[in-house]
Design an enzyme around this catalytic site. Structure first.
Site: not given
Ligand code: NAD
Length: 339
Positions: A172, A229
C-alpha cells in the site's frame, strides 16, 4: 524416528490435531509426539497461555504441529501465535491455497501461494492508548530492510524451486509511503535479480478485487504481515473455505505447521470441523522432515476423499455430511488402500 512438538490448540484444535496425528501415523511415519499445552488450556493449568514447557519443547525438537489458538478480541492476553513466530523468528508464513476437485466453490483449478512476512509491521506489538481515558490509540508498524529482503528473497527462491512463473508483491505504498515504500523498493530490487521469474506489484485494494475477479492471473504472492493475513483468508474463500488451507511458519532453526483457520468457537465440540487444513499442514511438515513420499500419499488420500464427496464435513457438503472423526477415518481408509 522424528520428535515433533504437538500443541493441540483451542476450540476445534484438539479434535483436528488428533485427526492429523492419526493420519500421519497411518502413513507409517515414525513420530514421537511431545504433547504440550498452550492457549486457553495452558491458562487453566499454568496461568500462562505460553508456558516455558512449550518453548523448551520447540527449542529441542525444532518442529511443531499446532492446532489453532484463541486470542481474545480487543483486550486480554496477546496472541500466542504471534509470540511463537517472534520467539523462533519464524519469518516466513507460507500459505498455499489450491482447489480440490469436488469442492463446491466459485473457481476450480486455483493454485496460489501466499508468502506472508510473519514478524514485523503491525504485528510487532508496538501499540497503546495514548492517554488514561483511552480517547485515542496508536499501533506502529515497523518494516525493516533486512526483514523485507529475507521474505522477498524467500518468495523468489520458492518460486524458482517450485517451478512457478510469477511473483506479485502486494503493498500500500501509495499511502504508507515509508513502510509500504520500503517493502516495494526492495521487492523491485530483488525482482530484477530473478530474470527467470515474472515480477509485478499491486496495491492491496486492487489486489483483493483482482483475486476475486480472476485468481488465475496470480502464482506466488509476497506481502507484509497484515495484508498477508487478510489475503490468505480471501484465497481460502476462493478454493472452498478455511477448512482446506494449510500454513507453515518457517525460520532458520525451527518451523511450526498449522491450519490457516482459527479455533472456530462456533463449531467447537460438535464434530463438525473439517480436519483437512491441519492434515495438509501435517503433510507440509512431513516434507520439511524429508518424508515427501508420505506427504504425497496423505495429500492424495485427502484429495480422493474430497473428490468422492461421501465422507466429507458440513462445510464441504452441507446437505449430506459426516463428522470430523468419520472424515478422518475415511482418509485413513483411503491412505491404507493406496499403500
Ligand atoms: P476462524 O478461522 O476460527 O473461523 C472463521 C469461520 O470459519 C467460522 O465460521 C468457523 O466455524 C469456520 N471454520 C474455521 N475452521 C473451520 C474448519 N476446520 N472446518 C469448518 N469450518 C471452519 O476465525 P475467527 O472465528 O475469526 O477466530 C476464532 C479464534 O481463532 C480467534 O480467537 C482468533 O484469534 C483465532 N485464530 C487463531 C489462528 C491460529 O491459531 N493460527 C488463526 C486465525 C484465528
Amino acid at each position: 524416528m522424528h520428535t515433533v512438538t504437538l500443541i493441540p490448540g483451542d476450540g476445534i484444535g484438539p479434535d483436528i490435531s488428533e485427526a492429523a496425528v492419526k493420519i500421519i501415523e497411518a502413513a507409517g511415519v515414525g513420530i514421537e509426539w511431545e504433547k504440550v499445552e498452550a492457549g486457553l488450556s495452558a491458562i487453566d493449568k499454568y496461568k500462562d497461555p505460553l508456558p516455558g514447557i512449550v518453548l523448551d519443547s520447540i527449542k529441542k525438537t525444532k518442529v511443531a504441529l499446532k492446532g489453532p489458538l484463541t486470542t481474545p478480541v480487543g483486550s486480554g492476553f496477546r496472541s500466542v501465535n504471534v509470540a511463537l513466530r517472534k520467539e523462533f523468528d519464524l519469518y516466513v508464513n507460507l500459505r498455499p491455497a489450491r482447489s480440490f476437485e469436488g469442492v463446491p466453490s466459485r473457481y476450480q483449478n486455483v493454485d496460489l501461494v501466499i508468502v506472508r512476512e510473519n514478524t514485523e509491521e503491525f504485528y510487532a506489538g508496538i501499540e497503546h492508548y495514548i492517554d488514561p481515558a483511552h480517547s485515542a490509540a496508536e499501533t506502529i508498524g515497523v518494516v525493516t530492510r533486512s526483514g523485507s529482503e529475507r521474505i522477498i528473497r524467500y518468495a523468489y527462491e520458492y518460486a524458482r524451486k517450485q517451478g512457478r512463473k510469477k511473483v506479485t508483491t502486494v503493498h500500500k505504498a501509495n499511502i504508507l509511503k515509508y513502510t509500504g515504500g520500503l517493502f516495494l523498493e526492495i521487492s523491485r530490487e530483488i525482482g530484477r535479480q530473478y530474470t527467470d521469474i515474472q515480477t509485478e506489484d499491486k496495491i492491496v485494494d486492487n489486489m483483493a478485487m483482482q483475486m476475486v475477479i480472476n485468481p488465475y492471473q496470480f502464482d506466488v504472492i509476497v506481502t507484509t504481515n497484515l495484508f498477508g493475513d487478510i489475503l490468505s483468508d480471501l484465497a481460502s474463500g476462493l478454493v472452498g473455505g478455511l477448512g482446506l488451507v494449510p500454513g507453515a511458519n518457517i525460520g532458520y532453526d525451527a518451523a511450526i505447521f498449522e491450519a490457516v483457520h482459527g479455533s472456530a468457537p462456533d463449531i467447537a465440540g460438535k464434530n463438525l470441523a473439517n480436519p483437512c487444513a491441519i492434515v495438509l499442514a501435517g503433510a507440509m511438515m512431513l516434507r520439511h522432515l524429508k518424508e515427501g513420499a508420505a506427504a504425497d500419499r496423505i495429500e492424495n488420500a485427502v484429495a480422493e476423499v474430497i473428490k468422492e464427496g461421501k465422507s466429507v464435513t458440513k462445510d464441504l457438503h452441507p446437505a449430506h455430511h459426516v463428522g470430523t472423526k468419520e472424515m478422518t477415518d475415511a482418509i485413513i481408509k483411503r491412505l491404507k488402500a493406496g499403500c
